[in-house]
Structure formats: C-alpha cells, structure tokens
Design a protein around this motif. Sequence first.
Motif, PDB file in Angstrom:
ATOM      1  N   ASP A  50     -54.693 -32.003  56.596  1.00 26.32           N
ATOM      2  CA  ASP A  50     -55.485 -33.200  56.322  1.00 26.32           C
ATOM      3  C   ASP A  50     -55.396 -34.233  57.435  1.00 26.32           C
ATOM      4  OD1 ASP A  50     -56.816 -32.962  53.664  1.00 26.32           O
ATOM      5  OD2 ASP A  50     -54.754 -32.539  53.021  1.00 26.32           O
ATOM      6  N   VAL A  51     -54.401 -34.165  58.273  1.00 23.91           N
ATOM      7  CA  VAL A  51     -54.285 -35.135  59.369  1.00 23.91           C
ATOM      8  C   VAL A  51     -55.515 -35.052  60.267  1.00 23.91           C
ATOM      9  CG1 VAL A  51     -52.957 -35.857  61.380  1.00 23.91           C
ATOM     10  CG2 VAL A  51     -51.763 -35.073  59.318  1.00 23.91           C
ATOM     11  N   HIS A 114     -63.994 -35.000  42.941  1.00 18.34           N
ATOM     12  CA  HIS A 114     -63.703 -33.598  42.617  1.00 18.34           C
ATOM     13  C   HIS A 114     -63.457 -32.862  43.936  1.00 18.34           C
ATOM     14  CE1 HIS A 114     -65.160 -34.630  38.630  1.00 18.34           C
ATOM     15  NE2 HIS A 114     -66.223 -35.150  39.224  1.00 18.34           N
ATOM     16  N   PRO A 115     -62.339 -33.172  44.566  1.00 15.69           N
ATOM     17  CA  PRO A 115     -62.130 -32.706  45.944  1.00 15.69           C
ATOM     18  C   PRO A 115     -61.613 -31.292  46.066  1.00 15.69           C
ATOM     19  CG  PRO A 115     -60.253 -33.990  45.247  1.00 15.69           C
ATOM     20  CD  PRO A 115     -61.221 -33.993  44.097  1.00 15.69           C
ATOM     21  N   SER A 116     -61.971 -30.672  47.179  1.00 18.89           N
ATOM     22  CA  SER A 116     -61.399 -29.376  47.525  1.00 18.89           C
ATOM     23  C   SER A 116     -60.106 -29.581  48.296  1.00 18.89           C
ATOM     24  CB  SER A 116     -62.389 -28.576  48.376  1.00 18.89           C
ATOM     25  OG  SER A 116     -62.768 -29.322  49.531  1.00 18.89           O
ATOM     26  N   ASN A 117     -59.902 -30.790  48.819  1.00 17.56           N
ATOM     27  CA  ASN A 117     -58.672 -31.134  49.529  1.00 17.56           C
ATOM     28  C   ASN A 117     -58.513 -32.654  49.512  1.00 17.56           C
ATOM     29  OD1 ASN A 117     -60.130 -32.230  51.960  1.00 17.56           O
ATOM     30  ND2 ASN A 117     -60.771 -30.092  52.104  1.00 17.56           N
ATOM     31  N   GLY A 121     -61.373 -35.948  48.832  1.00 22.36           N
ATOM     32  CA  GLY A 121     -61.216 -36.947  47.779  1.00 22.36           C
ATOM     33  C   GLY A 121     -61.206 -38.359  48.321  1.00 22.36           C
ATOM     34  N   TYR A 122     -60.450 -38.567  49.391  1.00 20.25           N
ATOM     35  CA  TYR A 122     -60.350 -39.899  49.994  1.00 20.25           C
ATOM     36  C   TYR A 122     -61.696 -40.319  50.574  1.00 20.25           C
ATOM     37  CZ  TYR A 122     -58.164 -43.844  52.384  1.00 20.25           C
ATOM     38  OH  TYR A 122     -57.814 -45.120  52.802  1.00 20.25           O
TER      39      TYR A 122
END
Length: 204
Positions: A50-51, A114-117, A121-122
């Motif tokens: 995610d970074v 409804h995030p996949s990661n 979501g953010y």
Amino acid sequence: MELAYYSDYAVRLVNTEEPARNKDSLTSVDAVRELFGGNQSAARRATDADVTRFRSVRARLRAVFEAADAGEEVQAVDLLNSLLLEFPVSPQVSGHEHRDEDGRPLWHMHLADHPSNATAGYAAIASMGLAFHLTEYGVDRLGLCQAAPCRNAYLDTSTNRSRRYCSDRCATRANVAAYRARKRLETERSESTGLTDETTQDTK
C-alpha cells in the motif's frame, strides 16, 4: 454528513509530501496506517504494497489541488471525477454507535467503502469527502499554501474566502517575510534618494 472529516483524508495524504523541500514521510506501512487516524480496522488492512499505491493516489489528489489553486476548475473536477469512478463508495445511514441522552441513535450519513485493499478504501473516502467539500463550498476553496517553499494543501472554510496558508505558522512566516521585503525596499529607496540629492548638490 461529516464533510470536514472525510475531506481531511485527502489533505492528510497530500501533505505527507513536501516536493519543494524534497521531503516524504510516506515511507512505510506504519506511516500509511497513521493516516487512518481512529479507523483502526481499516488501518489494519494496510500492507507494504500500500505504500506505493498510496503514493500514486497522493499524486492524483495533489493534482486536484494544483488545478484548483491555479483556477482551472474544470480540470480539477475532471481529475476528481476520475478518482471517484475508480474508487466508489456507498452512502449509508449510521448511528448505532452514537446515542442521544434518551438512548436513541443519532442517525447520520456515513460513507461505506468496499475496498479490495487499504489504498482503495482510503482513496474512496478521501475522494468523496473532497467532492462534497468542492460542491458545497466551491473549487476555489481547495488551495495550496502560498508561503514558499511550503505547498501543503488546505481546505478554505473562512467566511470571506481569504485563506492563503496551510497553518498559522506559515501565515506568520509569510507576513514576516513580506514585512522585511518592504523594509528593504524602503531602505533602498531612501538610499537612492539620498544619492540623488548628493549628486544634485555636486552639480550646483
């Protein structure tokens, strides 16, 4: 709906980087998790991958602020719309966790992602919050700090649309710099006038 809360997600992410100072605090998964604030359940979804993803979203959000700051309203909206399409959210009525004095739920609108990661979501919440702020207050309420070299993003909530700096610290620094510049100009003019007077006297 808590517009200020959601739109602040965008500001927090954009301001993890200071390009003019070559500074970047978004360098680890822990830094990513800190951006979520009290939303610890969402923060726990973050991984090292995610970074890089957060940095990509950050660049796109900064581009929205840059376009708005330059007066390019249509471009700012187009850039924001592309984020909204890529990272959708669903509005939901919430309130079970908040009660009034009689124990009844304090119903309010909530943005459910409804995030996949963690990045998705953010980005969804940040983009939707920014969209609400933009449509409620205007594109010109999205700005970048005018105190060079700082170019931090901010949301102008002043009554007269007068905000130009991201913080009181930057405002004070800019005012001091402007005062010193005026003083230097006054001194230069005074010295120039003095030299002119001396030259006039010498030619008499």
